[in-house]
Each structure stands twice: as structure tokens, then as C-alpha cells.
Write an enzyme that holds these catalytic residues in place. Sequence first.
Site, PDB file in Angstrom:
ATOM      1  N   GLU A   1      19.958   6.375  30.071  1.00  0.00           N
ATOM      2  CA  GLU A   1      19.824   5.991  28.656  1.00  0.00           C
ATOM      3  C   GLU A   1      18.960   6.995  27.897  1.00  0.00           C
ATOM      4  O   GLU A   1      19.210   7.283  26.721  1.00  0.00           O
ATOM      5  CB  GLU A   1      19.248   4.581  28.521  1.00  0.00           C
ATOM      6  CG  GLU A   1      20.162   3.481  29.063  1.00  0.00           C
ATOM      7  CD  GLU A   1      21.551   3.537  28.453  1.00  0.00           C
ATOM      8  OE1 GLU A   1      21.663   3.551  27.216  1.00  0.00           O
ATOM      9  OE2 GLU A   1      22.533   3.561  29.213  1.00  0.00           O
TER      10      GLU A   1
ATOM     11  N   TRP B   1      21.260   9.562  26.927  1.00  0.00           N
ATOM     12  CA  TRP B   1      22.040   9.278  25.713  1.00  0.00           C
ATOM     13  C   TRP B   1      21.244   9.635  24.457  1.00  0.00           C
ATOM     14  O   TRP B   1      21.800  10.119  23.472  1.00  0.00           O
ATOM     15  CB  TRP B   1      22.483   7.817  25.672  1.00  0.00           C
ATOM     16  CG  TRP B   1      23.768   7.601  26.407  1.00  0.00           C
ATOM     17  CD1 TRP B   1      23.917   7.172  27.689  1.00  0.00           C
ATOM     18  CD2 TRP B   1      25.097   7.816  25.903  1.00  0.00           C
ATOM     19  NE1 TRP B   1      25.252   7.112  28.019  1.00  0.00           N
ATOM     20  CE2 TRP B   1      26.000   7.495  26.947  1.00  0.00           C
ATOM     21  CE3 TRP B   1      25.614   8.258  24.679  1.00  0.00           C
ATOM     22  CZ2 TRP B   1      27.386   7.599  26.796  1.00  0.00           C
ATOM     23  CZ3 TRP B   1      27.000   8.361  24.534  1.00  0.00           C
ATOM     24  CH2 TRP B   1      27.862   8.039  25.594  1.00  0.00           C
TER      25      TRP B   1
ATOM     26  N   TRP C   1      40.095   1.712   5.501  1.00  0.00           N
ATOM     27  CA  TRP C   1      39.036   0.703   5.370  1.00  0.00           C
ATOM     28  C   TRP C   1      39.276  -0.153   4.142  1.00  0.00           C
ATOM     29  O   TRP C   1      39.906   0.297   3.176  1.00  0.00           O
ATOM     30  CB  TRP C   1      37.655   1.375   5.239  1.00  0.00           C
ATOM     31  CG  TRP C   1      37.305   2.323   6.342  1.00  0.00           C
ATOM     32  CD1 TRP C   1      37.186   3.684   6.249  1.00  0.00           C
ATOM     33  CD2 TRP C   1      37.032   2.002   7.712  1.00  0.00           C
ATOM     34  NE1 TRP C   1      36.850   4.225   7.471  1.00  0.00           N
ATOM     35  CE2 TRP C   1      36.752   3.217   8.389  1.00  0.00           C
ATOM     36  CE3 TRP C   1      36.979   0.810   8.436  1.00  0.00           C
ATOM     37  CZ2 TRP C   1      36.431   3.270   9.741  1.00  0.00           C
ATOM     38  CZ3 TRP C   1      36.668   0.871   9.779  1.00  0.00           C
ATOM     39  CH2 TRP C   1      36.399   2.083  10.423  1.00  0.00           C
TER      40      TRP C   1
ATOM     41  N   ASN D   1      20.468  -4.068  22.508  1.00  0.00           N
ATOM     42  CA  ASN D   1      21.519  -3.055  22.436  1.00  0.00           C
ATOM     43  C   ASN D   1      22.932  -3.623  22.572  1.00  0.00           C
ATOM     44  O   ASN D   1      23.841  -3.237  21.849  1.00  0.00           O
ATOM     45  CB  ASN D   1      21.312  -1.980  23.490  1.00  0.00           C
ATOM     46  CG  ASN D   1      22.362  -0.899  23.372  1.00  0.00           C
ATOM     47  OD1 ASN D   1      22.464  -0.261  22.334  1.00  0.00           O
ATOM     48  ND2 ASN D   1      23.170  -0.729  24.401  1.00  0.00           N
TER      49      ASN D   1
ATOM     50  N   TRP E   1      32.080   2.075   8.886  1.00  0.00           N
ATOM     51  CA  TRP E   1      30.879   2.089   9.727  1.00  0.00           C
ATOM     52  C   TRP E   1      29.658   2.594   8.994  1.00  0.00           C
ATOM     53  O   TRP E   1      28.523   2.227   9.317  1.00  0.00           O
ATOM     54  CB  TRP E   1      31.136   2.931  10.981  1.00  0.00           C
ATOM     55  CG  TRP E   1      31.490   4.373  10.704  1.00  0.00           C
ATOM     56  CD1 TRP E   1      32.738   4.897  10.489  1.00  0.00           C
ATOM     57  CD2 TRP E   1      30.577   5.475  10.567  1.00  0.00           C
ATOM     58  NE1 TRP E   1      32.660   6.240  10.243  1.00  0.00           N
ATOM     59  CE2 TRP E   1      31.349   6.629  10.287  1.00  0.00           C
ATOM     60  CE3 TRP E   1      29.185   5.604  10.664  1.00  0.00           C
ATOM     61  CZ2 TRP E   1      30.784   7.894  10.094  1.00  0.00           C
ATOM     62  CZ3 TRP E   1      28.620   6.864  10.466  1.00  0.00           C
ATOM     63  CH2 TRP E   1      29.412   7.984  10.190  1.00  0.00           C
TER      64      TRP E   1
ATOM     65  N   TRP F   1      26.852   4.221  15.754  1.00  0.00           N
ATOM     66  CA  TRP F   1      27.902   3.738  14.850  1.00  0.00           C
ATOM     67  C   TRP F   1      29.218   4.474  15.052  1.00  0.00           C
ATOM     68  O   TRP F   1      30.283   3.874  15.015  1.00  0.00           O
ATOM     69  CB  TRP F   1      27.421   3.791  13.399  1.00  0.00           C
ATOM     70  CG  TRP F   1      26.561   2.595  13.111  1.00  0.00           C
ATOM     71  CD1 TRP F   1      25.200   2.524  13.153  1.00  0.00           C
ATOM     72  CD2 TRP F   1      27.025   1.270  12.829  1.00  0.00           C
ATOM     73  NE1 TRP F   1      24.788   1.237  12.907  1.00  0.00           N
ATOM     74  CE2 TRP F   1      25.877   0.450  12.692  1.00  0.00           C
ATOM     75  CE3 TRP F   1      28.281   0.688  12.666  1.00  0.00           C
ATOM     76  CZ2 TRP F   1      25.975  -0.924  12.414  1.00  0.00           C
ATOM     77  CZ3 TRP F   1      28.377  -0.670  12.382  1.00  0.00           C
ATOM     78  CH2 TRP F   1      27.226  -1.459  12.256  1.00  0.00           C
TER      79      TRP F   1
END
Length: 486
Positions: A279, A282, A310, A348, A366, A389
Site C-alpha cells: 500500500e 501505491w 456523463w 478505504n 468522477w 478516483w
Amino acid sequence: MQPVLLWLRRDLRLADNPALTRALDTGQPVIPVYLHAPEEEAPWFPGAASRWWLHHSLNALSCALTAAGSRLILRQGGSLECLLQLLDETGAGQVIWNRTYEPALIQRDRRIKAALKDRGVRVESCNSALLFEPWTVSNKSGEPYRVFTPFWKACCAKGLPDDVATLPESITAPAHWPVSDDLKQWALLPRISWDQGLAQRWQPGEAGAHHALERFLAHGVLTYKTGRDLPGQPGTSRLSPHLHFGEIGPRQLIRACQRLQQQGIGTEGSTSVAAFIREIGWREFAFHLLFHFPQTPEHPLDQRFEHFPWRKPEDYADDLAAWQHGLTGIPLVDAGMRELWHTGWMHNRVRMITASLLVKNLGIPWQEGARWFWDTLVDADLASNTLGWQWTAGCGADAAPYFRVFNPVLQGERFDGQGAYIRHWVPELEHLPDRYLHAPWTAPASLIPPAYPRPRVDLGASRKTALAAWEQLKEHSRLSPGGSVP
DNA sequence: AGCCTTTTGAG
DNA sequence: TCAAAAGGC
């Protein structure tokens, strides 16, 4: 003796702070300064939750510096102007800082570095925030990575750095201190007090960061692999805001993990610690992507999504407001959005689920979700927020494919089976039996709490619509690659 | 780090 | 008949 300026920014700590170490190594007096210039971060001005955290973190840092025989000097205004003014007032001839990686701040720092050098000021910058700075990692053809696993493999092959400078016992003070602003006058705290929930949950500052780490090392990390998926339990590190403000750094976390690995912690412990380190990877990947693709806070990396159909703001305004305020009528989503509002943080897994609902089921771009998270998260970080996102929306590097749609009912049953999380944040549903808790609309009418809204979307139907839109977009892109859609 | 539908195969 | 695996989005 001529002092040096230590310009603190996203490195609000004394331990493992290379710029501070460098400043001390000069043997000259050190003047630590923090400059308040939010407009220089445009268009991503710090949000309300972030400003709350900053206020308390600066307070904590100021106390820690005072305890070390130093001070924190606060100034407001253009950063370059403030630095020049301080150089002039103190007679300092050198400025040292740790680097930042957001596009606007890179530009600013570059400009300031050049301007200072022009005036004969010595300037030095260091890395406090990352294991690997974005320009030090590239694939065989010299390109930035777009897929996490090879990126992280390349990082691990270099060896994860765990060298941590020891905490200085004292910091040499200058003969005369320049004047400092009063932190309160920066008005970082909210005018109406909505922040009790934040104060209850968090302890900003370096000491708070180490408390959070110790708690996690003692109670969470060895079961992280499975525990991190359960939002009703404190199975995650909750270090994200501390990391964002640099109250603790990734090298310190790597070191703590390696110490653990050397003790006999068993197979589950070992794989859990490895999952946690991944993590951290990431987070590194997020900085890597933001640096190499600086347009991504606003624009999808996958250009096909520029033409995604959208819904329009005038059509989605009510749904967006309901999502923001935790009134969608979908329990797990509302629980998450309310946790965010009350504590400035969200688990998360629930971030993925709430984001998926906004983007896929509600058809809202988003970027709207990213903006709301930006304003409400205490850990709001341009790199991580953008990656998160775009990951959910399926338009980023190594993102979840668009067709992966979370079902908040199933996710609730799977990861909050006893409903501890939902009942905590959505008290209207406290007495609804477990079997209806994740989908109250399926309960007998007499059991449905009247105070709780009906669901704003049909999960099945909206999923189908989203998948159909994606298929059509792919078809158009195939026919007219890079072109516009009729 | 998903969900849904269809297929498969054991009983 | 049903759970597990496979395949598509």
C-alpha cells in the site's frame, strides 16, 4: 554566525527530515519557517478539513521546535517575497527545503529556486516524502510506468530505503529571532465549529503520527490482509493524513515493518506486513503518475473518457447533494459519506464503494467526487486522490476496468455482515434486522424506518445503463480513435 | 480491488 | 439439484 532558513512545507516533522539534517550539518543556526500561501496551490487550494489539520499540525510542530530550543516562524504572503524578506531580516544566505510533487508546487519551487540563486542565495532541496522520486523510476524504454505491479517490482529491485536520520536533540537558535505571525490569524479553523468530530478522532502532529503507528503495529498490522477490508473494525493504519503532511515518512514505515519481519510473526503476520508495504507502494505510484501525467487531476488519463456520456450538472445536482450528505438511501454508501463528514476520513474499502456508486450508478463525473473528497478529507492528497478516483472510474493507469461495478448491498453483507459500521453511522437503521440492513427497501413496510430515505437509484438498472454506455463509448473510439463522438 | 449469467459436473 | 468454475462485461 550567519543562519540558514529551513523552509518547512509538507514535512512537518523533526525525525527523518533530510532538510533539517542538512541544515544542522552546516553547523550554522537554523531558522525554521512555514509560509502560508494557499493561492500558490491553485486550482487545488487546501480544503476545509485539510486546513483544520494544518492548523493543529503547525501548533504541534511549533511546540516540538520550542522544546528543542528552536521556534517555528510563520509568515503569510507570496513564498518568494517572504523568503527574500526573511533572508534580508536575518542575514541568512541559504535556504533548505524538502521537495513537493504537485504540478503547481513544482513550478513554484522551480521559480523560487531560480530567483534565489540569481540573488546569490544558496539553495538546497531534499527528499523527505518518497521512497523513490518520480524521475528515478522508469521502464526499459525510459518511459514512466503505467501499471502498478511492474512499477513496484522495479522499486523493490532497487531496495526499499529505510535509512532514517535520528531525532536531533537540539537545534541551534540564531542570535535574534525574526517576528512570527500568530497562527490564529491565518483563520485555518472553521468559523462555525463543525470540527468536534475531527478533534475527537485525530491527533495531528508528529507525536500523533507515532501514536497512530504504534497502535497499528500493536493491533492492526499483523491481521492487515483481511482486517483492512472490514470498515467496522480499526484494521487500517489511519496514517494517511500524517503521511500527507509529512508528520511521518515512508522510510520510517519501511523500517518499522522490517523490524517486525525480523521477529517471528508467522505466515499471516508476514503476508499482512507485506500487504501494508504494498500500500505504501501505491502511494509511491500515485506520486509517480501525478508527476509524469500532470493533467490527471482534471483529465482522465484514458482519453476515451473525455467523451463519456456523463449526466449534466443540472440533471445530477440533487443526486450529488444526496451522495455528499449521506442520504442516498443505500446504507453502506450513506455510512461512508457520513463517516467522511464527521471525521474527515473514510475507510478505504468504503471509498471504493461510495466512489463506484457516484460514477457508475449515478452517472456523475468522477471529478465531482474528487472535489468533494478534496474538501472533506483530512488526508486530501492530490496524487492519491487523483489515482483513487481515476482507478474507480476506470480511466486511469492500471485502473479497475470500467465494467467492475461494486454492489453496495453485496459489499455490505460481505464486509460489514453484523452491520457494526452501518449502525454506527446510520442510526436510523439501528434496529433493522441484519438480513434487511444492507437493503432496507426489501424489508416489510412495517420495519422500514420512516426517517431513512428510499434508495435514489435502482442498483441493477443503473449498472446496466453504465455498462451499455461503456460499450457504446468503446465502439465509437474504435471507429474514430482520438476523435470526437457525434 | 466485481458482478452476473451460463456452464459444468458430482451426487 | 446445487455449488463451483468459467466467461463476458
